[in-house]
Scaffold this motif. Structure first.
Motif, mmCIF file in Angstrom:
data_model
loop_
_atom_site.group_PDB
_atom_site.id
_atom_site.type_symbol
_atom_site.label_atom_id
_atom_site.label_comp_id
_atom_site.label_asym_id
_atom_site.label_seq_id
_atom_site.Cartn_x
_atom_site.Cartn_y
_atom_site.Cartn_z
ATOM 1 N N MET C 262 0.819 -1.210 0.000
ATOM 2 C CA MET C 262 0.000 0.000 0.000
ATOM 3 C C MET C 262 0.849 1.255 0.000
ATOM 4 O O MET C 262 0.480 2.266 -0.572
ATOM 5 C CB MET C 262 -0.901 0.004 1.231
ATOM 6 C CG MET C 262 -2.151 -0.776 1.005
ATOM 7 S SD MET C 262 -3.455 -0.219 2.058
ATOM 8 C CE MET C 262 -2.668 -0.260 3.614
ATOM 9 N N HIS C 263 1.994 1.167 0.684
ATOM 10 C CA HIS C 263 2.852 2.349 0.760
ATOM 11 C C HIS C 263 3.702 2.520 -0.492
ATOM 12 O O HIS C 263 3.823 3.612 -1.025
ATOM 13 C CB HIS C 263 3.735 2.259 2.004
ATOM 14 C CG HIS C 263 2.944 2.371 3.271
ATOM 15 N ND1 HIS C 263 2.521 1.269 3.969
ATOM 16 C CD2 HIS C 263 2.462 3.431 3.938
ATOM 17 C CE1 HIS C 263 1.816 1.655 5.022
ATOM 18 N NE2 HIS C 263 1.770 2.968 5.027
ATOM 19 N N SER C 264 4.262 1.403 -0.948
ATOM 20 C CA SER C 264 5.190 1.551 -2.074
ATOM 21 C C SER C 264 4.437 1.888 -3.367
ATOM 22 O O SER C 264 5.001 2.502 -4.275
ATOM 23 C CB SER C 264 6.021 0.286 -2.252
ATOM 24 O OG SER C 264 5.198 -0.778 -2.648
ATOM 25 N N SER C 350 13.289 11.921 2.659
ATOM 26 C CA SER C 350 12.236 12.124 1.686
ATOM 27 C C SER C 350 11.196 11.048 1.891
ATOM 28 O O SER C 350 11.447 10.040 2.534
ATOM 29 C CB SER C 350 12.792 12.044 0.257
ATOM 30 O OG SER C 350 13.292 10.743 0.025
ATOM 31 N N ARG C 351 10.012 11.291 1.344
ATOM 32 C CA ARG C 351 8.950 10.301 1.458
ATOM 33 C C ARG C 351 9.402 8.975 0.861
ATOM 34 O O ARG C 351 9.163 7.922 1.441
ATOM 35 C CB ARG C 351 7.720 10.825 0.727
ATOM 36 C CG ARG C 351 6.505 9.922 0.804
ATOM 37 C CD ARG C 351 5.804 10.001 2.138
ATOM 38 N NE ARG C 351 5.172 11.283 2.381
ATOM 39 C CZ ARG C 351 3.983 11.647 1.932
ATOM 40 N NH1 ARG C 351 3.285 10.818 1.186
ATOM 41 N NH2 ARG C 351 3.472 12.808 2.207
ATOM 42 N N GLU C 352 10.078 9.040 -0.307
ATOM 43 C CA GLU C 352 10.520 7.811 -0.957
ATOM 44 C C GLU C 352 11.407 6.985 -0.031
ATOM 45 O O GLU C 352 11.241 5.766 0.092
ATOM 46 C CB GLU C 352 11.348 8.075 -2.207
ATOM 47 C CG GLU C 352 10.829 8.923 -3.286
ATOM 48 C CD GLU C 352 10.913 10.416 -3.030
ATOM 49 O OE1 GLU C 352 10.383 10.850 -1.990
ATOM 50 O OE2 GLU C 352 11.455 11.132 -3.863
ATOM 51 N N ALA C 357 12.312 2.427 3.533
ATOM 52 C CA ALA C 357 12.673 1.859 4.839
ATOM 53 C C ALA C 357 11.500 1.068 5.405
ATOM 54 O O ALA C 357 11.665 -0.038 5.929
ATOM 55 C CB ALA C 357 13.083 2.974 5.792
ATOM 56 N N ASN C 358 10.320 1.628 5.292
ATOM 57 C CA ASN C 358 9.107 0.950 5.766
ATOM 58 C C ASN C 358 8.959 -0.404 5.069
ATOM 59 O O ASN C 358 8.687 -1.428 5.693
ATOM 60 C CB ASN C 358 7.910 1.891 5.533
ATOM 61 C CG ASN C 358 6.629 1.193 5.115
ATOM 62 O OD1 ASN C 358 6.614 0.421 4.158
ATOM 63 N ND2 ASN C 358 5.549 1.490 5.809
ATOM 64 N N ASN C 359 9.181 -0.402 3.757
ATOM 65 C CA ASN C 359 9.051 -1.637 2.987
ATOM 66 C C ASN C 359 10.086 -2.670 3.401
ATOM 67 O O ASN C 359 9.777 -3.849 3.529
ATOM 68 C CB ASN C 359 9.197 -1.341 1.493
ATOM 69 C CG ASN C 359 7.854 -1.032 0.863
ATOM 70 O OD1 ASN C 359 7.426 -1.707 -0.039
ATOM 71 N ND2 ASN C 359 7.173 -0.030 1.376
ATOM 72 N N ARG C 500 -5.023 11.261 1.862
ATOM 73 C CA ARG C 500 -4.046 11.579 2.889
ATOM 74 C C ARG C 500 -4.654 11.501 4.276
ATOM 75 O O ARG C 500 -4.084 10.889 5.186
ATOM 76 C CB ARG C 500 -3.489 12.987 2.647
ATOM 77 C CG ARG C 500 -2.509 13.393 3.720
ATOM 78 C CD ARG C 500 -1.880 14.747 3.466
ATOM 79 N NE ARG C 500 -1.147 15.165 4.650
ATOM 80 C CZ ARG C 500 0.036 14.711 4.989
ATOM 81 N NH1 ARG C 500 0.637 13.830 4.226
ATOM 82 N NH2 ARG C 500 0.629 15.121 6.083
ATOM 83 N N MET C 501 -5.836 12.110 4.445
ATOM 84 C CA MET C 501 -6.461 12.092 5.760
ATOM 85 C C MET C 501 -6.822 10.654 6.147
ATOM 86 O O MET C 501 -6.656 10.257 7.302
ATOM 87 C CB MET C 501 -7.716 12.972 5.768
ATOM 88 C CG MET C 501 -7.441 14.445 5.507
ATOM 89 S SD MET C 501 -6.327 15.180 6.709
ATOM 90 C CE MET C 501 -7.498 15.682 7.946
ATOM 91 N N GLY C 502 -7.310 9.885 5.178
ATOM 92 C CA GLY C 502 -7.629 8.486 5.457
ATOM 93 C C GLY C 502 -6.400 7.741 5.957
ATOM 94 O O GLY C 502 -6.456 7.002 6.937
ATOM 95 N N GLY C 503 -5.277 7.992 5.265
ATOM 96 C CA GLY C 503 -4.035 7.341 5.677
ATOM 97 C C GLY C 503 -3.650 7.726 7.095
ATOM 98 O O GLY C 503 -3.264 6.880 7.911
ATOM 99 N N LEU C 504 -3.778 9.023 7.402
ATOM 100 C CA LEU C 504 -3.412 9.473 8.753
ATOM 101 C C LEU C 504 -4.321 8.836 9.799
ATOM 102 O O LEU C 504 -3.873 8.444 10.881
ATOM 103 C CB LEU C 504 -3.514 11.007 8.835
ATOM 104 C CG LEU C 504 -2.372 11.762 8.165
ATOM 105 C CD1 LEU C 504 -2.652 13.261 8.160
ATOM 106 C CD2 LEU C 504 -1.052 11.476 8.877
#
Lengths: 190, 155, 666
Positions: C262-264, C350-352, C357-359, C500-504
């Motif tokens: 979902m993130h990548s 950066s977000r990437e 890192a998350n991945n 974005r808000m949903g993700g937060l």
């Protein structure tokens, strides 16, 4: 759709590395699961193998007296854990009766039963229906001896040699094939 | 900015309000826990019920697990150490009875694997971040991106 | 002769299998010959397939509802004494029926995916249909040839052998249907990825198309896992909700890779990055759902005396999984060069970089769960010895990893794409950082000395504060632009930036779940006491008195019920009545715990080994465990909000657009 030659089409060593790793991981996973699928569920190594048999002194299921481990000393011993609530125990019953008759006739090894976590009434009814064992059974109503032997489920059979060392354990019903594999380990001709 | 901070602190407060057990005045017929029960629970959590899928003897309702719990209690009452009790069951059921793999060859390997994976993952991460060599060039117009955009049209 | 209704089910499913094979063949032919007619045929076959499998499912549910014990599967898993709800849910209570449920979901989801994306993805559609039809055919063939729920019994028994008592619980009645929805949902992204790889069409379109499918499947998988946890908490009676059981692990594996995905996917959507990686994650997630199916159904991990499992089924699922693996990863390897993206991570801030890192952590976590679950089998195959890898191992290894993910979760949404100055990051983390330090300090003062506990508290406080700060900033920004009150601004913010808000909000829910887990896991109070009627025990600030033990009876069980009165400061606040039940038909005993929930935590009682006059009561005080369930609802709400983001005309950041248009490529 353009899939023309990519400038980076020549695989870099790094790319070969992950591809190889992926193929290897696939092969290992499928291989492992395949072997796991075909492995025999009844092959349960016992932690007791090669070690002295735990001693016991249990009341008999049927009649006065006790089942004492020391009495088997000097002879190979086959110890069968069974219960009336165990379905597969019915399956192995005739084989055990045959084995018991042979032990009684020739005396080359001893055999005993352990009635495991059972109700005495149910156990006796089980024997009345299936036929009595030609050997004695001790009772282990709370399963303590079962824990001493590292028993997982019913039925299980332990093979102990003349020196009192556990040489094998079979989980599941005893069959001629099982006996052919196990008896030589305790010095008995199958 | 104040509201989120306030909310966060509220959550924290809720988190922390629960920490210390408060001993109260004992009622007349109150039964205290037998000494050693906490230790028994901690120990029982590490022993696998031999007849279950992957439950500890504390969790399992099977009769074997319950009998093992009784035996653990007896051995604790006899003053045996945790290590001795663990060894008692290990001698009977082998390493299978330990939910945390012991430091045998296989056990060491399974404990080491997460570190190896993490090192590998860290390597991948470092490599990806090091690849940003042309970062000095302001990159929005890199031709590769245009190639992507061409490939991506459907018809 | 009139056909009995149950035969209708078997015929429908067999016909559905034939249609799937037909659809797969037509779809491939359509792709090869660019034939619209064949593609329409394939589509219609898949729509008919959905109808037929629905009919099959309806027939089976009907057989259960009417207790038709002429059906072998019904006779094995139902009973006249079974309560009405479980008489329906028993339909998926065992292997055959749950497979049919699976196939039904896939049939319906495949039909939905084909209809929804029919216009927008005409060139990918043949391969999407071919993939979905093949997967569906794989499951239907397993049902028809090896796990037929419609088989009949010759002398019809008067009554059935009852549903497994453990499944006679609302938690487990709904856990599998929701979990399977998550599993099956990932087949759609898989089909899109296969189509994209076959066509070497590797842009962002397929990622944009499957975003909602991934979100939907992830939310369903999350819910299924939570339901399972709730069931374990409620039914198994040891005060916990996660035991690192192989079956539980099987559902966690695709959840971890799905979370990474979902993130990548965002990075591919925005920055055309991680294309190869995303394809890998989609394939891996789908394969892990198959691996989970295999592990649960083959009996390969059921340790002891597993004489009853059918090796043919296990072999079939393994073969099917191997085929999917070779196809999925084979395509990936074949198309790797086309997929490799040129865009690079430009800055560690950066977000990437955060997503990367998350991945890495999530995939490492998934790998650990896979290896930890399979390791005992590997050891047994190689050395013959039997070992266990259980909860103490997974807790030790996974908790630090999950804490690291939480830190990234807190920071990620604040990081801009491409790069940011370090000073801004420092400003961003100041407040949440303070919250984290404060949490750890208070815990330290309160007497907590365990390092991991302190770290966990700090991280959760940090993540919650950072997420709340992000949400607060969004609302404040909206208010700044539009004016008006806070409530209006909050609504506007939620409506405008749904993704974005949903993700937060999902992140906030995850922080709540983590807080609940820390509270109940690390601050649990437990008590084991032997009580006689009239005697009491104290836990937390409650006094719990045993009033008596009664004999009770249900439609298909009998049992004993202990009556406990619960008082606080001398006043009785509740009666709690845990039970022990014995289901005679199955010969199985279960425990029914008594749980009293309040905001601060759950009081949790069950009783075991009862002797003549005493009861052994296990009493737990599980602080904040309700936050786990509350957090789940927040997660679901956030996912729903994100789901509502309009797909068309979404704003693209200029950063993702190439500045020099029309530059010659290749």
């Amino acid at each position: 759709m353009t899939t023309g030659p990519d400038p980076a089409a020549v695989p870099a060593p790094r790319s070969r590395l992950w591809k190889g790793a992926l193929v290897l991981a696939m092969a290992l996973t499928v291989g492992l699961l395949g072997i796991g699928l075909t492995r025999e569920a009844s092959r349960l190594p016992s932690a007791l193998e090669g070690r002295p048999m735990p001693s016991f002194d249990l009341p008999l299921l049927d009649g006065e007296g006790r089942l004492v481990s020391a009495e088997a000393a000097g002879r190979p011993l086959i110890l069968n854990f069974w219960a009336s609530w165990c379905v597969t125990c019915r399956q192995e019953h005739p084989e055990l009766v045959r084995l018991g008759l042979r032990a009684r006739a020739r005396g080359e090894f001893a055999i005993a039963g352990i009635n495991y976590r059972d109700d005495a009434g149910n156990a006796l009814r089980f024997l009345a229906r299936e036929g009595s064992f030609p050997y004695a059974s001790g009772v282990d109503p709370r399963g303590r001896l079962g824990i001493d032997f590292g028993v997982y489920g019913m039925p299980e059979t332990f093979f102990v040699d003349a020196a009192g060392i556990v040489r094998g354990r079979h989980a599941g019903p005893v069959t001629p094939a099982v006996l052919a594999a196990m008896l030589p380990r305790i010095g008995v001709v199958p | 900015m104040i509201r989120p901070a306030f909310l966060a602190l509220g959550l924290l407060g809720a988190l922390l309000a629960v920490a210390p057990p408060r001993p109260g005045p004992a009622a007349a017929q109150t039964v205290a826990e037998a000494p050693g029960e906490a230790r028994i629970r901690a120990l029982a959590r590490t022993l696998r019920c031999p007849v279950c899928q992957s439950e500890s003897i504390l969790e399992s309702r099977s009769s074997t697990a319950r009998e093992m719990m009784v035996m653990v209690r007896e051995m604790v009452a006899e003053g045996r150490s945790d290590a001795a009790i663990t060894e008692f069951f290990r001698a009977r059921y082998g390493d299978f009875v330990l939910l945390a793999p012991p430091p045998t060859a296989a056990g060491r390997l399974v404990w080491a694997l997460p570190l190896l994976f993490l090192a590998g993952g860290g390597g991948v991460l470092a490599l990806a971040l090091r690849r940003r060599a042309p970062a000095a060039v302001p990159s929005p117009g890199r031709p590769a991106l245009d190639a992507d955009r061409l490939r991506e049209t459907e018809l | 002769m009139e056909m009995p209704p149950i035969r209708l089910g078997g015929v429908a499913v067999a016909l559905a299998l034939a249609l799937c094979l037909f659809a797969a063949g037509q779809a491939v032919a359509a792709a090869r010959g660019r034939s619209t007619a064949r593609l329409v045929l394939a589509r219609n076959a898949m729509l008919a397939n959905a109808l037929l499998v629905t009919l099959g499912m309806a027939v089976l549910v009907h057989a259960f509802a009417t207790s038709d014990f002429g059906v072998a599967y019904v006779a094995r898993n139902s009973n006249l004494g079974l309560p009405p709800l479980y008489r329906i849910t028993a339909a998926w209570g065992a292997h055959e029926g749950s497979l049919l449920l699976w196939a039904w979901y896939l049939a319906v989801l495949a039909a939905a995916a084909i209809v929804i994306h029919w216009r927008d993805h005409p060139l990918s559609m043949p391969w999407i249909i071919a993939t979905l039809a093949t997967v569906e055919a794989g499951f239907l063939a397993l049902i028809v040839f090896l796990s037929n729920p419609f088989a009949t019994l010759a002398p019809v028994p008067a009554d059935g052998r009852d549903l497994n008592p453990l499944l006679q619980d609302p938690g487990l009645a709904f856990h599998p249907p929701v979990l399977y929805l998550g599993y099956v949902g990932f087949a759609v992204p898989f089909a899109f990825a296969v189509a994209a790889m076959v066509r070497a069409h590797v842009g962002t379109e397929w990622v944009a198309a499957v975003r909602r499918w991934v979100l939907f499947s992830w939310a369903a998988l999350t819910s299924g896992i939570i339901f399972g946890g709730y069931w374990a908490y409620y039914e198994l009676g040891w005060g916990g909700y996660w035991a690192w059981d192989p079956v539980e692990n099987a559902s966690l594996m695709p959840w971890l890779t799905g979370s990474a995905l979902m993130h990548s996917m965002m990075a591919q959507d925005r920055r055309h990055m991680f294309r190869l990686w995303n394809a890998f994650l989609v394939v891996a997630t789908f394969l892990l759902t198959l691996l989970g199916t295999f592990l649960v159904r083959s009996g390969v991990l059921t340790s002891v005396h597993a004489f009853a499992t059918d090796p043919a089924r296990g072999g079939y699922i393994l073969g099917f999984m191997a085929l999917a693996m070779v196809a999925g990863f084979g395509l990936l390897i074949w198309r790797a060069e086309a997929l490799d993206s040129e865009a690079v991570v430009e800055s560690p801030l950066s977000r990437e970089a955060g997503i990367l890192a998350n991945n890495v952590i999530l995939v490492v976590a998934a790998l650990i769960v896979v290896i930890g679950t399979l390791f005992p089998l590997a050891v047994e195959v190689v050395t013959g010895a039997r070992i266990s890898v259980g909860a103490p191992y997974f807790n030790r290894v996974m908790v630090p990893l999950m804490l690291a993910v939480m830190v990234l979760m807190a920071l990620g949404p604040s990081l801009p794409w491409r790069t940011m100055p370090g000073r801004r990051l420092a400003a961003l983390v100041r407040l949440p950082g303070l919250a984290g330090v404060f949490a750890a300090a208070v815990a330290l003062v309160a007497g907590v000395r365990d390092g991991l506990t302190l770290a966990a508290l700090a991280v959760v406080a940090f993540a919650a504060a950072a997420t709340l700060a992000d949400l607060g900033r969004a609302v404040a920004g909206r208010r700044h632009v539009a004016g008006g009150g806070w409530a209006g601004a909050a609504l506007a913010a939620l409506g405008q930036g749904r993704r974005r808000m949903g993700g937060l909000i999902v992140h906030l829910g995850v922080a709540l779940i983590a807080a609940g887990m820390i509270g109940s896991g690390l601050f649990q109070e437990a008590l084991t006491v032997h009580l006689r009627p009239g005697e009491a025990a104290r836990i937390h600030d409650y006094t719990i008195t045993l009033r008596g033990v009664d004999v009770t009876e249900g439609p298909n069980w009998e049992g004993r019920r202990a009556r406990f009165s619960v008082s606080r400061e001398g006043e009785v606040v509740a009666m709690m009545m845990p039970e022990q039940r014995f289901y005679a038909i199955r010969g199985m005993a279960t425990t029914e715990t008594a749980i009293r929930s309040e905001i601060a935590g759950d009081l949790y009682i069950f009783f075991g080994d009862e002797s003549e006059e005493t009861v052994v009561a296990q009493i737990y005080w599980n602080p904040l465990v309700g936050l786990v369930w509350l957090g789940w609802i927040v997660v679901l709400g956030g996912a729903l909000l994100s789901f509502g983001e309009r797909e068309r005309g979404r704003r693209r950041r200029p950063a993702a657009l190439p500045a020099a248009r029309g530059a010659p490529a290749e």
